[in-house]
Design an enzyme around this catalytic site. Structure first.
Site, PDB file in Angstrom:
ATOM      1  N   HIS A 197       0.918  -1.066  -0.076  1.00  0.00           N
ATOM      2  CA  HIS A 197       0.027  -0.042  -0.097  1.00  0.00           C
ATOM      3  C   HIS A 197       0.886   1.148  -0.076  1.00  0.00           C
ATOM      4  CE1 HIS A 197      -3.357   2.571   2.117  1.00  0.00           C
ATOM      5  NE2 HIS A 197      -2.846   3.187   1.164  1.00  0.00           N
ATOM      6  N   GLU A 233       0.805   7.832  -3.940  1.00  0.00           N
ATOM      7  CA  GLU A 233       1.576   7.596  -2.698  1.00  0.00           C
ATOM      8  C   GLU A 233       3.031   8.327  -2.686  1.00  0.00           C
ATOM      9  OE1 GLU A 233       0.982   5.235  -0.122  1.00  0.00           O
ATOM     10  OE2 GLU A 233      -1.079   5.358  -0.831  1.00  0.00           O
ATOM     11  N   HIS A 242       3.402  10.584   0.281  1.00  0.00           N
ATOM     12  CA  HIS A 242       4.208  10.166   1.240  1.00  0.00           C
ATOM     13  C   HIS A 242       5.762  10.029   0.641  1.00  0.00           C
ATOM     14  CE1 HIS A 242       1.048   8.378   3.602  1.00  0.00           C
ATOM     15  NE2 HIS A 242       0.464   8.090   2.488  1.00  0.00           N
TER      16      HIS A 242
HETATM   17  P1  5GP Z   1      -3.085   6.608   1.837  1.00  0.00           P
HETATM   18  O1  5GP Z   1      -4.110   5.877   2.866  1.00  0.00           O
HETATM   19  O2  5GP Z   1      -2.122   6.362   1.045  1.00  0.00           O
HETATM   20  O3  5GP Z   1      -3.353   7.970   2.195  1.00  0.00           O
HETATM   21  O4  5GP Z   1      -4.256   6.681   0.419  1.00  0.00           O
HETATM   22  C1  5GP Z   1      -4.564   5.578  -0.195  1.00  0.00           C
HETATM   23  C2  5GP Z   1      -5.751   6.318  -1.537  1.00  0.00           C
HETATM   24  O5  5GP Z   1      -5.131   5.558  -2.554  1.00  0.00           O
HETATM   25  C3  5GP Z   1      -6.628   6.444  -1.411  1.00  0.00           C
HETATM   26  O6  5GP Z   1      -7.052   7.703  -1.969  1.00  0.00           O
HETATM   27  C4  5GP Z   1      -7.161   5.120  -2.193  1.00  0.00           C
HETATM   28  O7  5GP Z   1      -8.437   5.359  -2.926  1.00  0.00           O
HETATM   29  C5  5GP Z   1      -6.090   4.978  -3.346  1.00  0.00           C
HETATM   30  N1  5GP Z   1      -6.087   3.425  -3.651  1.00  0.00           N
HETATM   31  C6  5GP Z   1      -5.747   3.093  -4.961  1.00  0.00           C
HETATM   32  N2  5GP Z   1      -5.391   1.802  -5.126  1.00  0.00           N
HETATM   33  C7  5GP Z   1      -5.539   1.463  -3.704  1.00  0.00           C
HETATM   34  C8  5GP Z   1      -5.406   0.237  -3.290  1.00  0.00           C
HETATM   35  O8  5GP Z   1      -5.263  -0.903  -3.968  1.00  0.00           O
HETATM   36  N3  5GP Z   1      -5.527   0.066  -1.845  1.00  0.00           N
HETATM   37  C9  5GP Z   1      -5.595   1.080  -1.146  1.00  0.00           C
HETATM   38  N4  5GP Z   1      -5.660   0.906   0.237  1.00  0.00           N
HETATM   39  N5  5GP Z   1      -6.068   2.358  -1.567  1.00  0.00           N
HETATM   40  C10 5GP Z   1      -5.840   2.581  -2.825  1.00  0.00           C
END
Ligand code: 5GP
Length: 242
Positions: A59, A132, A136
């Site tokens: 992630h 990401e 981050h």
């Molecule tokens: P974070 O938790 O890194 O701040 O946000 C994750 C973002 O990435 C969210 O907006 C989510 O919709 C998007 N995203 C895209 N693909 C994925 C995935 O496979 N898993 C997760 N958890 N988030 C994803």
């Protein structure tokens, strides 16, 4: 005199940029179980490269503070919803968008190990990586290539799917596992504690969703860190098939 002034200005600019990028204490490497992302009410969409393997997927690699910056101790609520409360730096440089060219030799392993399952991304894992990186990665002190390479290397060195399988914890739609046995299997194999996060399937049963491992500031080695997480797990949890 003019030259000295320009040099001082340049130096202060460089220092300002690097201090934003490096101000954190450790990384969280966060991996998600695809079965638990997909079998919720929101469902999921596969990337254009096809259905990912039944394997944990990355992630993100998130720079974190050891103590939240609003004063006071971090608590369970703080750590996971803490962005607004400054438990981690984010969006450190919007002038440095992710470039395909920078990571072209990593695209195959990224497709395999960091697939996006979100339907919002229209099958484009690159959008997930860009997000990401922007949120981050720009705070990591690493360049684009080193950031993604570090996450991939950590994942392959500590293969969560294999670690759980050797402890008899395999994907199943009917079995449940003690949360403590999942925690112990990973910490026995890696030598370091983990934080486990669960979500709920369509029938509201708790299932392992994400594993958080602490990583040193170079993005190289696992370390122990003690930030508590809001986990939503129960004593017994599922690892649904995918
Ligand atoms: P974070 O938790 O890194 O701040 O946000 C994750 C973002 O990435 C969210 O907006 C989510 O919709 C998007 N995203 C895209 N693909 C994925 C995935 O496979 N898993 C997760 N958890 N988030 C994803």
């Amino acid at each position: 005199m003019k030259l000295a002034l320009s040099f001082a200005l340049l130096l202060s600019l460089v220092l300002a940029v690097s201090s934003t990028a490096e101000e954190f204490d450790f990384f969280y490497l966060v991996q998600q179980w695809p079965g638990s992302f997909c079998d919720t009410e929101q469902g999921c969409c596969f990337p254009s490269t096809g259905k990912p393997a039944a394997d944990f997927g990355i992630h993100g690699l998130w720079p974190n503070y050891a103590v939240c910056r609003t004063g006071g101790e971090p608590d369970a609520e703080f750590s996971i919803v803490g962005a607004r409360k400054k438990c981690w730096p984010e969006y450190c440089n919007d002038d440095n968008p992710l470039s395909l060219l920078e990571i072209k030799d990593l695209l195959k392993p990224l497709d395999r190990n960091w697939p996006s399952l979100s339907c919002k991304n229209g099958g484009q894992s690159m959008r997930f990586w860009s997000y990401e990186w922007r949120k981050h990665g720009t705070c990591s002190g690493l360049d684009q290539h080193d950031y993604f390479e570090a996450a991939l290397a950590l994942k392959s060195r500590h293969n969560l799917t294999a670690i759980l399988a050797s402890a008899g914890i395999v994907p199943s739609d009917s079995r449940t596992y003690f949360l403590s046995s999942i925690r112990d299997a990973i910490s026995d194999a890696t030598g370091f504690a983990v934080n486990l996060e669960c979500n709920r399937d369509e029938s509201s049963e708790a299932q392992l969703f994400q594993v958080y491992q602490c990583v040193d500031r170079d993005g190289k080695e696992l370390i122990d860190c003690t930030l508590p997480m809001r986990s939503k797990c129960t004593d017994r949890v599922k690892l649904p098939s995918f």
